[in-house]
Design a protein around this motif. Structure first.
Motif, PDB file in Angstrom:
ATOM      1  N   UNK A   1       0.886  -1.175   0.000  1.00 46.97           N
ATOM      2  CA  UNK A   1       0.000   0.000   0.000  1.00 46.97           C
ATOM      3  C   UNK A   1       0.914   1.212   0.000  1.00 46.97           C
ATOM      4  N   UNK A   2       1.029   1.903  -1.123  1.00 48.36           N
ATOM      5  CA  UNK A   2       2.010   2.976  -1.213  1.00 48.36           C
ATOM      6  C   UNK A   2       1.703   4.140  -0.282  1.00 48.36           C
ATOM      7  N   UNK A   3       0.480   4.579  -0.203  1.00 47.26           N
ATOM      8  CA  UNK A   3       0.175   5.724   0.647  1.00 47.26           C
ATOM      9  C   UNK A   3      -1.025   5.398   1.513  1.00 47.26           C
ATOM     10  N   UNK A   4      -0.744   4.989   2.737  1.00 45.84           N
ATOM     11  CA  UNK A   4      -1.844   4.650   3.653  1.00 45.84           C
ATOM     12  C   UNK A   4      -2.500   5.915   4.158  1.00 45.84           C
ATOM     13  N   UNK A   5      -3.654   5.782   4.729  1.00 50.70           N
ATOM     14  CA  UNK A   5      -4.370   6.949   5.271  1.00 50.70           C
ATOM     15  C   UNK A   5      -3.728   7.434   6.550  1.00 50.70           C
ATOM     16  N   UNK A   6      -4.146   8.588   7.014  1.00 47.17           N
ATOM     17  CA  UNK A   6      -3.597   9.131   8.254  1.00 47.17           C
ATOM     18  C   UNK A   6      -4.000   8.250   9.429  1.00 47.17           C
ATOM     19  N   UNK A   7      -3.055   7.948  10.288  1.00 47.34           N
ATOM     20  CA  UNK A   7      -3.403   7.108  11.446  1.00 47.34           C
ATOM     21  C   UNK A   7      -2.777   7.637  12.735  1.00 47.34           C
ATOM     22  N   UNK A   8      -2.549   8.958  12.786  1.00 47.43           N
ATOM     23  CA  UNK A   8      -1.975   9.548  14.003  1.00 47.43           C
ATOM     24  C   UNK A   8      -3.033   9.620  15.100  1.00 47.43           C
ATOM     25  N   UNK A   9      -2.698   9.066  16.259  1.00 43.71           N
ATOM     26  CA  UNK A   9      -3.657   9.010  17.373  1.00 43.71           C
ATOM     27  C   UNK A   9      -3.704  10.303  18.174  1.00 43.71           C
ATOM     28  N   UNK A  10      -4.652  10.361  19.089  1.00 44.64           N
ATOM     29  CA  UNK A  10      -4.854  11.558  19.911  1.00 44.64           C
ATOM     30  C   UNK A  10      -3.858  11.608  21.068  1.00 44.64           C
ATOM     31  N   UNK A  11      -3.541  12.804  21.470  1.00 46.22           N
ATOM     32  CA  UNK A  11      -2.704  12.969  22.656  1.00 46.22           C
ATOM     33  C   UNK A  11      -3.515  12.633  23.904  1.00 46.22           C
ATOM     34  N   UNK A  12      -2.813  12.247  24.956  1.00 48.30           N
ATOM     35  CA  UNK A  12      -3.498  11.939  26.217  1.00 48.30           C
ATOM     36  C   UNK A  12      -3.832  13.223  26.964  1.00 48.30           C
ATOM     37  N   UNK A  13      -4.824  13.136  27.823  1.00 48.75           N
ATOM     38  CA  UNK A  13      -5.235  14.300  28.611  1.00 48.75           C
ATOM     39  C   UNK A  13      -4.178  14.602  29.678  1.00 48.75           C
ATOM     40  N   UNK A  14      -3.959  15.850  29.959  1.00 53.71           N
ATOM     41  CA  UNK A  14      -3.042  16.212  31.038  1.00 53.71           C
ATOM     42  C   UNK A  14      -3.697  15.954  32.389  1.00 53.71           C
ATOM     43  N   UNK A  15      -2.902  15.658  33.397  1.00 56.24           N
ATOM     44  CA  UNK A  15      -3.445  15.364  34.727  1.00 56.24           C
ATOM     45  C   UNK A  15      -4.056  16.591  35.392  1.00 56.24           C
ATOM     46  N   UNK A  16      -5.087  16.360  36.210  1.00 52.80           N
ATOM     47  CA  UNK A  16      -5.722  17.443  36.978  1.00 52.80           C
ATOM     48  C   UNK A  16      -5.002  17.616  38.312  1.00 52.80           C
ATOM     49  N   UNK A  17      -5.201  18.752  38.929  1.00 48.86           N
ATOM     50  CA  UNK A  17      -4.720  18.936  40.303  1.00 48.86           C
ATOM     51  C   UNK A  17      -5.933  18.990  41.232  1.00 48.86           C
ATOM     52  N   UNK A  18      -5.922  18.106  42.215  1.00 50.55           N
ATOM     53  CA  UNK A  18      -7.032  18.003  43.170  1.00 50.55           C
ATOM     54  C   UNK A  18      -6.577  18.306  44.584  1.00 50.55           C
ATOM     55  N   UNK A  19      -7.488  18.847  45.372  1.00 52.59           N
ATOM     56  CA  UNK A  19      -7.284  18.904  46.813  1.00 52.59           C
ATOM     57  C   UNK A  19      -8.254  17.938  47.474  1.00 52.59           C
ATOM     58  N   UNK A  20      -7.745  17.137  48.400  1.00 47.46           N
ATOM     59  CA  UNK A  20      -8.597  16.246  49.189  1.00 47.46           C
ATOM     60  C   UNK A  20      -8.496  16.681  50.652  1.00 47.46           C
ATOM     61  N   UNK A  21      -9.637  16.765  51.320  1.00 45.29           N
ATOM     62  CA  UNK A  21      -9.608  17.012  52.759  1.00 45.29           C
ATOM     63  C   UNK A  21      -9.341  15.666  53.431  1.00 45.29           C
ATOM     64  N   UNK A  22      -8.320  15.617  54.255  1.00 43.13           N
ATOM     65  CA  UNK A  22      -7.925  14.355  54.857  1.00 43.13           C
ATOM     66  C   UNK A  22      -7.956  14.491  56.379  1.00 43.13           C
ATOM     67  N   UNK A  23      -8.768  13.648  57.007  1.00 48.09           N
ATOM     68  CA  UNK A  23      -8.934  13.726  58.465  1.00 48.09           C
ATOM     69  C   UNK A  23      -7.655  13.369  59.216  1.00 48.09           C
ATOM     70  N   UNK A  24      -6.756  12.651  58.543  1.00 46.23           N
ATOM     71  CA  UNK A  24      -5.525  12.256  59.227  1.00 46.23           C
ATOM     72  C   UNK A  24      -4.453  13.338  59.210  1.00 46.23           C
ATOM     73  N   UNK A  25      -4.697  14.379  58.451  1.00 48.83           N
ATOM     74  CA  UNK A  25      -3.720  15.470  58.406  1.00 48.83           C
ATOM     75  C   UNK A  25      -4.123  16.541  59.415  1.00 48.83           C
ATOM     76  N   UNK A  26      -3.135  17.032  60.153  1.00 48.44           N
ATOM     77  CA  UNK A  26      -3.439  18.067  61.144  1.00 48.44           C
ATOM     78  C   UNK A  26      -2.790  19.401  60.849  1.00 48.44           C
ATOM     79  N   UNK A  27      -1.769  19.373  60.017  1.00 52.93           N
ATOM     80  CA  UNK A  27      -1.051  20.614  59.730  1.00 52.93           C
ATOM     81  C   UNK A  27      -0.730  20.683  58.245  1.00 52.93           C
ATOM     82  N   UNK A  28      -0.237  21.836  57.850  1.00 49.99           N
ATOM     83  CA  UNK A  28       0.173  22.018  56.455  1.00 49.99           C
ATOM     84  C   UNK A  28       1.685  21.849  56.326  1.00 49.99           C
TER      85      UNK A  28
END
Ligand SMILES: Nc1nc2c(ncn2[C@@H]2O[C@H](COP(=O)(O)OP(=O)(O)OP(=O)(O)O)[C@@H](O)[C@H]2O)c(=O)[nH]1
Ligand SMILES: [Mg+2]
Length: 437
Positions: free
Chosen positions: A28-55
């Protein structure tokens, strides 16, 4: 050192770029485009954690990043998504935009998880761009930008009752007897450097949270001693327990001590003067038989503020104290104050993406154009190509960057720097540059 306020920089992941590739098969001399999608970038989350007492865990590092998404691959394969970053904070942490001081999230009450910065979207690979007229698209979408923000974290402890008093009054001794908190107890002042929370079990179904805070001294509200930062913590508590050394062994007068502590509370925040309060007259085991300390405290403060004689050493009177605190709490409304959002990073940073700034740098004698708008444009423009350069000129004009340069005083022949590129400024008039892109 206790840190109940820290500034950190957080960054979400950049989206992975879409990929440009073409199918390769035998015969097949010239195949079709087959470039895949980039992955999503990670999110930044805050979780309230009862085991933490200080910053304090945020003291060692300034910068926190989620992972970038990976670029798409050939054979229609998507790039891997970047890992989210989860930052665990004690319940009651307020997250603010550090520049404006506006509240982004209050990690209290129902608000146990909050996505503060979303990662960039993955760019579409060229497999999506084949049309009947364009069968071999050499174009794929770049991944969405990472977002970066400096935030200030502030901890306001959520305790039902707080023990306030001069150093060595016995606050830590009391909390370690009546709760699961085990702060250090010692005969020198300022033994306790960070607030401690403990759960006090009153009976099978009743418990409350008690806070032991470092000792306050006169002038604490104005910043003296260690107290100022900790006064903030007791703003949210429902009941204040004024702990005083009733034995007066250090040569102090218990009645005066209670008054002084009350005065510091009032100066710090007049609302605190309205809070329900009781007095724990501690160290009764040391009272000489003829001492009139308890009577003097009672006649000075009761009936408004009830006095409970206790000994953290023998345990005497502690049960009555606990029941009294519990009684007051149960008579008060349940809800915790949760501050509402004043700043939405998604919105604010989205508008920020169209911003740029022009300044003159006298050291290098150049005009500098910077900001997300130009960075982004340079990310997808090839300035080495003629088409790319024409697009660049048009962009500079249409987005108002040229006007801003003129306003900053640029003249024909001056040097303009954008990112790592430097150009000579040429006044090309207003003639239309052909749309080549
Ligand atoms: N005899 C006697 N000593 C006590 C009592 N309560 C506390 N102490 C002693 O007083 C000293 C100070 O006690 P802490 O509990 O550390 O006092 P604190 O109020 O937490 O002090 P800071 O953390 O410095 O603010 C220690 O030596 C304790 O053993 C009590 O009821 N009777
Ligand atoms: Mg202490």
């Amino acid at each position: 050192m206790f840190s109940d306020k820290v500034k950190i920089i957080i960054r979400s992941g950049k989206g992975g770029d879409g990929h440009v590739s073409f199918r390769r098969e035998k015969y097949v001399p010239a195949g079709g485009p087959d470039g895949g999608d980039g992955g999503k970038g990670g999110d930044v989350w805050f979780y309230a954690d009862k085991n933490e007492n200080t910053l304090s865990s945020f003291r060692y590092m300034r910068r926190y990043s989620a992972e970038d998404g990976r670029e798409g691959q050939g054979s229609r394969k998507s790039g891997k998504s970047g890992k989210d970053l989860i930052l665990r904070v004690p319940e009651g942490t307020i997250v603010r935009d550090s520049v404006s001081g506006k509240i982004i999230a209050d990690m209290s009450g129902e608000n146990q998880k909050y996505c503060i910065l979303k990662g960039g979207k993955g760019g579409s690979g060229n497999m999506h761009f084949a049309t009947s007229t364009m069968q071999a698209p050499r174009y794929a979408k770049p991944g969405g930008d990472a977002k970066e923000l400096e935030v200030e974290l502030e901890l306001k402890l959520i305790a039902d009752a707080a023990l306030a008093g001069f150093p060595s009054a016995g606050k830590s001794s009391i909390i370690s007897r009546v709760s699961n908190a085990k702060p250090e107890v010692a005969a020198y002042h300022f033994t306790t450097l960070t607030p401690h929370l403990g759960v006090v079990k009153v009976d099978e179904d009743t418990s409350f949270v008690m806070a032991d805070i470092p000792g306050l001294i006169e002038g604490a509200a104005g910043g003296a001693g260690l107290g100022h930062d900790f006064l903030r913590h007791i703003q949210r508590t429902k009941v204040l327990v004024n702990v005083v050394d009733a034995s007066g062994l250090e040569g102090r007068d218990p009645v005066e001590d209670v008054k002084r502590i009350n005065e510091e509370l009032r100066i710090f925040d007049p609302v605190l003067a309205e809070r329900p309060m009781i007095i724990a007259a501690n160290k009764t085991d040391l009272l000489p038989p003829d001492s009139d300390s308890i009577d003097r405290l009672r006649s000075a403060f009761e009936p408004e503020i009830k006095v409970y004689p206790v000994s953290a050493v023998t345990g005497e009177g502690l049960n009555d104290l606990i029941y009294a605190i519990s009684e007051i709490i149960s008579g008060l409304p349940e809800e915790t104050v949760v501050y509402s959002q004043e700043y939405d990073p998604e919105k604010e940073l989205a508008t920020g993406a169209s911003s740029f700034n022009v300044r003159f740098d006298p050291r290098d004698d150049v005009y500098v154009v910077e900001g997300p708008l130009v960075e982004k444009m340079l990310g997808y423009t090839n300035l080495e190509s003629e088409k790319g350069f024409v697009f660049f000129q048009k962009f500079i004009r249409e987005k108002g960057i040229r006007d801003a340069l003129v306003e900053a005083g640029v003249a024909e022949g001056d040097t303009v720097r954008i990112s790592e590129y430097e150009f000579e400024y040429i006044n090309d008039g207003d003639e239309e540059v052909p749309d080549g892109v």
